[in-house]
Design an enzyme around this catalytic site. Structure first.
Site, short mmCIF file in Angstrom:
data_model
loop_
_atom_site.label_atom_id
_atom_site.label_comp_id
_atom_site.label_asym_id
_atom_site.label_seq_id
_atom_site.Cartn_x
_atom_site.Cartn_y
_atom_site.Cartn_z
CG ASP A 7 -0.41 0.30 2.52
OD1 ASP A 7 0.83 0.45 2.61
OD2 ASP A 7 -1.18 0.43 3.49
CB CYS A 63 0.93 -2.19 4.82
SG CYS A 63 0.86 -2.98 6.44
CB THR A 65 2.71 -1.62 10.97
OG1 THR A 65 1.48 -2.16 10.48
CG2 THR A 65 2.48 -0.23 11.54
CG HIS A 96 11.17 -24.06 12.30
ND1 HIS A 96 11.47 -23.80 13.62
CD2 HIS A 96 12.20 -24.81 11.82
CE1 HIS A 96 12.64 -24.37 13.93
NE2 HIS A 96 13.11 -24.98 12.85
CG HIS A 131 9.37 -27.81 11.65
ND1 HIS A 131 9.06 -27.07 12.77
CD2 HIS A 131 10.66 -28.22 11.80
CE1 HIS A 131 10.11 -27.00 13.56
NE2 HIS A 131 11.10 -27.70 13.00
C1 RB5 Z 1 -1.93 3.09 6.03
O1 RB5 Z 1 -1.90 4.40 6.46
C2 RB5 Z 1 -1.53 2.16 7.17
O2 RB5 Z 1 -2.59 2.01 8.05
C3 RB5 Z 1 -1.12 0.82 6.61
O3 RB5 Z 1 -0.05 1.00 5.76
C4 RB5 Z 1 -0.68 -0.23 7.59
O4 RB5 Z 1 0.31 0.25 8.46
C5 RB5 Z 1 -1.72 -0.98 8.28
O5 RB5 Z 1 -1.47 -1.92 9.04
#
Ligand code: RB5
Length: 148
Positions: A7, A63, A65, A96, A131
């Site tokens: 994203d 994304c 995080t 694993h 595993h």
């Molecule tokens: C987008 O702003 C953000 O929420 C997305 O990239 C991500 O971190 C969601 O988990």
């Protein structure tokens, strides 16, 4: 084939990882986005659909995080998406867990470290053995809880 998607929170990191894939001679397909705001579940769905077409396919999702996109990917039966936070976790999630998708946080992780993590994940094979029994149990959980 490696399918890679992100994203807007993962776009810069995706460009760096694509450069790594190109330089290393991997075949890949970029499934978006192009930096514009998108909803990460849509990208997870597009990449995971491709991954499931062949056991030889792998997915890379980024994304902000790495959390949202890994949660979304793991809702899809047959996907084992790992949010790899360092080299060791990247290596062992292939050894694993036989993860078929690896996820990273574009806003929380460094490009150098993530590139090393992707490299070791792509060059590691699933151990099988005990595993495999555990992976089979994950599949059984998935089947038991897949209420339509
Ligand atoms: C987008 O702003 C953000 O929420 C997305 O990239 C991500 O971190 C969601 O988990």
């Amino acid at each position: 084939m490696i399918y890679i998607g992100c994203d807007h929170g993962g776009y810069e990191m995706k460009l760096a990882l694509i450069a790594y894939l190109k330089d290393s001679g991997f075949e890949y397909e970029d499934m978006g986005c192009g930096g514009e705001p998108v909803d990460y579940p849509d990208i997870a769905e597009a990449v995971c659909a491709k991954v499931l077409e062949s056991p030889d396919n792998k997915g890379v999702l980024i994304c902000g995080t790495g959390i949202g996109i890994s949660i979304a990917a793991n809702k899809i039966p047959g996907i084992r998406a790992a949010l790899a936070y360092d080299y060791y976790s990247a290596k062992y999630t292939k050894l694993h867990n036989d993860s078929n998708v690896i996820c990273f946080g574009g806003r929380t992780m460094g490009i150098g470290s993530v590139t090393e993590s992707l490299d070791v994940w792509l060059h590691t094979e699933f151990m099988g053995g005990r595993h495999k029994t555990r992976i089979d149990k994950i599949s059984a959980l998935e089947a038991k809880n897949n209420v339509q």
